[in-house]
Every structure is written in C-alpha cells, then in structure tokens.
Design a protein around this motif. Structure first.
Motif, short mmCIF file in Angstrom:
data_model
loop_
_atom_site.label_atom_id
_atom_site.label_comp_id
_atom_site.label_asym_id
_atom_site.label_seq_id
_atom_site.Cartn_x
_atom_site.Cartn_y
_atom_site.Cartn_z
N LYS A 85 0.83 -1.20 0.00
CA LYS A 85 0.00 0.00 0.00
C LYS A 85 0.86 1.25 0.00
CE LYS A 85 -3.90 -1.98 2.28
NZ LYS A 85 -4.89 -1.83 3.33
N LEU A 106 -3.54 -9.14 8.01
CA LEU A 106 -4.88 -8.84 7.47
C LEU A 106 -4.90 -7.73 6.42
CD1 LEU A 106 -6.96 -9.31 10.73
CD2 LEU A 106 -7.10 -10.73 8.68
N VAL A 107 -4.95 -6.45 6.85
CA VAL A 107 -5.11 -5.36 5.86
C VAL A 107 -3.93 -5.24 4.92
CG1 VAL A 107 -6.76 -3.67 6.74
CG2 VAL A 107 -4.48 -3.75 7.70
N HIS A 154 -3.76 -14.03 3.79
CA HIS A 154 -4.90 -13.25 4.30
C HIS A 154 -6.06 -14.15 4.68
CE1 HIS A 154 -8.73 -11.08 3.64
NE2 HIS A 154 -8.15 -10.18 4.38
N ARG A 193 -7.84 -14.29 8.29
CA ARG A 193 -9.21 -13.76 8.34
C ARG A 193 -10.19 -14.83 8.85
NH1 ARG A 193 -12.21 -8.99 6.06
NH2 ARG A 193 -14.34 -9.69 6.13
N ALA A 228 -7.75 -1.58 14.93
CA ALA A 228 -8.80 -1.25 13.95
C ALA A 228 -10.15 -0.98 14.59
CB ALA A 228 -8.93 -2.40 12.95
N GLY A 229 -10.34 -1.41 15.84
CA GLY A 229 -11.70 -1.46 16.37
C GLY A 229 -12.10 -0.37 17.34
N GLN A 279 -8.28 4.25 1.85
CA GLN A 279 -7.68 2.92 1.80
C GLN A 279 -6.71 2.88 0.63
OE1 GLN A 279 -8.17 0.90 4.26
NE2 GLN A 279 -9.73 2.26 5.09
N ARG A 295 -4.19 0.81 -2.24
CA ARG A 295 -3.96 -0.38 -3.04
C ARG A 295 -2.84 -0.08 -4.04
NH1 ARG A 295 -7.23 -1.95 0.25
NH2 ARG A 295 -9.08 -3.23 -0.08
N HIS A 297 -11.40 -7.80 2.00
CA HIS A 297 -10.93 -7.00 3.14
C HIS A 297 -12.03 -6.22 3.83
CE1 HIS A 297 -6.61 -7.66 2.63
NE2 HIS A 297 -6.82 -7.58 1.32
N CYS A 314 -14.60 -4.67 6.24
CA CYS A 314 -14.35 -4.60 7.68
C CYS A 314 -14.80 -5.87 8.41
CB CYS A 314 -15.07 -3.40 8.26
SG CYS A 314 -14.83 -3.28 10.04
N GLY A 344 -14.85 -6.15 11.58
CA GLY A 344 -15.52 -5.79 12.83
C GLY A 344 -16.86 -5.13 12.58
C1 HEM Z 1 -17.35 2.29 12.33
C2 HEM Z 1 -16.33 1.53 12.61
C3 HEM Z 1 -15.41 0.95 11.58
C4 HEM Z 1 -15.12 1.37 10.31
C5 HEM Z 1 -15.67 2.57 9.57
C6 HEM Z 1 -14.17 0.41 9.75
C7 HEM Z 1 -13.69 0.48 8.46
C8 HEM Z 1 -12.92 -0.50 7.87
C9 HEM Z 1 -12.52 -0.52 6.48
C10 HEM Z 1 -12.87 0.54 5.44
C11 HEM Z 1 -11.79 -1.64 6.27
C12 HEM Z 1 -11.21 -2.13 4.94
C13 HEM Z 1 -9.72 -1.95 4.77
C14 HEM Z 1 -9.23 -2.24 3.37
O1 HEM Z 1 -10.00 -2.46 2.45
O2 HEM Z 1 -8.01 -2.22 3.17
C15 HEM Z 1 -11.69 -2.33 7.55
C16 HEM Z 1 -11.00 -3.49 7.78
C17 HEM Z 1 -10.87 -4.08 9.02
N1 HEM Z 1 -11.54 -3.76 10.18
FE1 HEM Z 1 -12.82 -2.21 10.42
N2 HEM Z 1 -13.90 -0.53 10.70
C18 HEM Z 1 -14.63 -0.25 11.83
C19 HEM Z 1 -14.68 -0.99 13.00
C20 HEM Z 1 -13.97 -2.14 13.24
C21 HEM Z 1 -14.02 -2.90 14.46
C22 HEM Z 1 -14.91 -2.63 15.67
C23 HEM Z 1 -13.12 -3.90 14.34
C24 HEM Z 1 -12.85 -4.92 15.43
C25 HEM Z 1 -12.58 -6.11 15.31
C26 HEM Z 1 -12.51 -3.79 13.02
C27 HEM Z 1 -11.57 -4.64 12.48
C28 HEM Z 1 -11.13 -4.61 11.17
C29 HEM Z 1 -10.14 -5.54 10.66
C30 HEM Z 1 -9.44 -6.62 11.47
C31 HEM Z 1 -9.98 -5.20 9.30
C32 HEM Z 1 -9.07 -5.87 8.30
C33 HEM Z 1 -9.85 -6.86 7.48
C34 HEM Z 1 -9.10 -7.52 6.35
O3 HEM Z 1 -8.07 -6.99 5.90
O4 HEM Z 1 -9.54 -8.59 5.94
N3 HEM Z 1 -13.06 -2.72 12.39
N4 HEM Z 1 -12.41 -1.62 8.49
#
Ligand code: HEM
Length: 386
Positions: free
Chosen positions: A76, A89-90, A97, A101, A240-241, A290, A292, A347, A349, A351
């Motif tokens: 990235k 993960l991200v 991944h 995941r 992230a959370g 984000q 890429r 990818h 979210c 959470g």
């Molecule tokens: C309103 C709250 C949240 C928003 C707006 C948000 C937004 C995002 C976005 C846009 C991505 C995508 C990243 C990408 O495409 O590169 C992402 C991935 C992720 N989020 Fe959230 N997130 C939120 C809350 C949370 C929470 C509460 C957790 C707790 C576990 C979390 C865990 C993750 C993880 C682990 C990823 C990586 C997933 C992957 O790469 O497969 N997020 N989030």
C-alpha cells in the motif's frame, strides 16, 4: 506481489495532477469542500507530493476495493513494513490473508457476538444516564469514547487501568495508513506508552482467561496460526476497532446535530437507527482512505492504470459523489443503498457486526431517553441532550 523498485513515481501522461495535499489537518477540517476541489479535476488525480493516484468517485472505488487479484494490499502507498502496527490482514493478500481472516472471523460473526449484547445495552443505558445528568456533553468523550472504551475492552478482557491508551494505539496505527507528515509524527510520539501497554496486555501470561483475547490466542494452540500471529490478531482488533467506532458514533451524532430533522424520525421509528449507521458510513466514514497498488496495466471505469501505480481510494469523496447519491451533502437516515464506508470484498471490515452492534445499542439508548440533541457551542462535538 510487487517489488519496491516497481512502484511508479511518474504520473500517467494524461491524468490531471496536483500538488494539493489531502492529508493535512487543514484539509481534513475543510472536508467535504476540500475533497470536492480535488474531485473537480477528475475521478482520478495524480498527487505530486505522494506519487499516488487519488480516486475520487464511488464507482471506481467500489470496483477496485474487492479486486485483490489486480490491486494488491501488500504494497500500500505509505505502508512501512517496519512499522510497529500488526503486519496482518489489511496488508496481506490470499492465501495468507484467508488463513488469518478465517481464524479471527470465528469470534466476530453475528452468532459469536450475540451473547455480549445484553451487557452492551446495560452499559449504554448507564452512559446515557450519566450524560443526561451533565446536560451539556461532549459527544466524543462522554458518549462515544466512554461507551466503546467500556464494552470492547471488557469483551477482550483488558484491564480498566490504562485502557484509554488503546485510542492512542489505534490513532497511531491509522496514521500509518497515510503519509509520514506532522499528524503521523505527533501520533507516533504520543503512542509510545500505548504501544508498550498493548504489547504487554496481548501476551499469553497477561490476557484474562476465558476472554476474547484468550480465545484468539487459543488459535495458536489449535495450530491454526502461529503464536506471534495470534498476538498480531489481538493487536489488529485493538488497532482497527476503537477510534473507528468512536469516530463513527460521534459522526452519527454530528450528522444529527447538523440535520436535526433526523432525530424525531428516529424517535418515531427506532428501526431507522440501523440506517443512521449506514448513512454515517457514506456521509462521514471514519476510515477515510484505503490504499492499493496496481499489479497490471488495465482500465477501470475509464481510468487507465499501470503496474506499479499506487492508489489512494478516498472513501469520503466516494460517499459524496453526486453521480451516485442524490443530495450527497444531506445526512438523511431514510437514505438507502450500499456505500463503501466499510470497504468491500475480501478486506471488508471484519468488525462491522461489532461496530454496528455498538453504534446501534448506544443510539437506541439515546433515542429512548433523549428528546432533543442540539449544538451547545464551545467546539464541534459539544451538544446539549435533553
Ligand atoms: C465504524 C467503525 C469501523 C469502520 C468505519 C471500519 C472500516 C474498515 C474498512 C474501510 C476496512 C477495509 C480496509 C481495506 O480495504 O483495506 C476495515 C477493515 C478491518 N476492520 Fe474495520 N472498521 C470499523 C470498526 C472495526 C471494528 C470494531 C473492528 C474490530 C474487530 C474492526 C476490524 C477490522 C479488521 C481486522 C480489518 C481488516 C480486514 C481484512 O483486511 O480482511 N473494524 N475496516
């Protein structure tokens, strides 16, 4: 995969370019007008300062996010492989991944999260009562942060003492998604105690037995991931959370304060609380950008990319794209239609079920107990609840 020396540092010949910097405090404070000034140049704009292409409209962002075969997450823009942020993960593509995941998803599905709901509701009621007793509240600290810092660390089994440091950790983690500018330097300087706290409380000898953190570590006992990867997974949830969800709840309240006609609608029909979360993800998405990197020469939605182009997908701009949304500047909880605020594809979210549950539960408590929310001056997040 793509090697570092393949990353392109010259603009495509016909793409509009600018030396504007969409990652400064001033730019962010001037959203959405600042993004709109960039979007006027075209759906894709070369950022001279960063050798990156900013994608400004909904449709290409929606198509690129899930297209991991042609747009990798491993290289990235701005990502520093030596950062202290969990390298999992991200910043991975399949197959690594998928393993990580699938492992973590066990604990973040609707079924896995349902048992926590009753405790969330009780905490939300207490926090809203305390805010009402104050009268004038700071929506960020008194409601959003107070709630998220109660329920999610409780789930993970994190101690009370020091848990507010998780916000500094998340802040620093998210700032590594952007350039190494003054915002990044300030958050990294602040985050040293937070990194130490997180490092200490995510190890086998310190996690609370039976907690979510302990269950995630248990993945390594089953041989699903290595011990170090299990620790990274706990840290990834901490990174992230937290500030994402705090910001998300605060941004919903911000939308309501700016467009007060939404509040009576939500009070009359609490089912609109779900829509309020969706509308926030479009109108004011907490994860603003984000990244890429293109793996091929190709065309998407009329934009030509070359192997090695680095992309900054601006989710905020995509959410205000007038070609996708009617009256994009209006926060309207009755609006329907999918947006990209949680990303898309492999990818998307992880959470999101948890973030939705937290946001809905605190809003439901507010809807039940608060007749009106008005700005109270003294800063953007201060409001009066009565
Ligand atoms: C309103 C709250 C949240 C928003 C707006 C948000 C937004 C995002 C976005 C846009 C991505 C995508 C990243 C990408 O495409 O590169 C992402 C991935 C992720 N989020 Fe959230 N997130 C939120 C809350 C949370 C929470 C509460 C957790 C707790 C576990 C979390 C865990 C993750 C993880 C682990 C990823 C990586 C997933 C992957 O790469 O497969 N997020 N989030």
């Amino acid at each position: 995969m793509i090697a570092h020396d393949e990353i392109l540092t010259r603009p495509p010949p016909t793409m509009p370019r600018t030396d504007a910097d969409p990652f400064t405090k001033e730019w962010i404070a001037a959203l959405p007008e600042s993004d709109a000034s960039l979007a006027k140049l075209g759906p894709a704009v070369w950022l001279d300062r960063y050798d990156s292409i900013a994608i400004m409209t909904h449709e290409p962002v929606r198509k690129i996010l899930p297209d991991w075969r042609r747009f990798t997450s491993t290289a990235k823009p701005f990502y520093d492989p030596f950062t202290l942020v969990p390298p999992i993960l991200v910043v991975q593509d399949p197959p690594e991944h998928t393993v990580a995941r699938d492992a973590l998803m066990r604990f973040l599905s609707p079924a896995a999260l349902a048992p926590y709901r009753a405790a969330f509701v009780a905490d939300a009621e207490r926090i809203v009562d305390a805010a009402l007793a104050k009268g004038t509240v700071d929506a960020v600290t008194d409601i959003a942060a107070a709630f998220v810092l109660k329920v999610f660390p409780d789930m993970l089994g994190m101690p009370q003492e020091g848990r507010a440091l998780i916000l500094d950790f998340g802040d620093a983690a998210f700032n590594t998604v952007g350039p190494r500018n003054a915002i990044f330097e300030a958050s990294m300087a602040r985050a040293a105690p937070a990194f130490e706290w997180v490092d200490h409380h995510t190890r086998r000898d310190t996690v609370t037995p039976g907690s979510l953190a302990a269950k995630i570590l248990g993945l390594s006992d089953e041989g699903i991931v290595k011990e170090e990867e299990a620790e990274f997974l706990i840290r990834a949830t901490l990174a992230a959370g937290f500030d994402t969800t705090v910001l998300g709840i605060a941004n919903i309240l911000g939308g309501i304060v700016r467009f007060p006609e939404n509040w009576p609608l939500m009070r009359a029909d609490p089912a609109l609380v779900k829509n309020a979360v969706n509308e926030m993800l479009r109108y004011d998405p907490p994860a603003r950008m984000q990244g890429r990197t293109a793996l091929l020469d190709m065309e998407v939605e009329g934009i030509n990319f070359r192997r090695g182009d680095q992309l900054s997908l601006l989710l905020t701009a995509a959410g205000r794209d007038g070609a996708r949304w009617a009256e994009p500047e209006r926060f309207d909880v009755r609006r329907t239609g999918a947006n990209v605020g949680f990303g898309g594809g492999i990818h998307i979210c992880m959470g999101q079920v948890l973030a939705r549950m937290e946001s809905e539960v605190i809003l439901e408590a507010l809807v039940k107990k608060v007749a009106a929310i008005e700005p109270a001056g003294g800063g953007g997040s201060i409001c009066r609840c009565g």
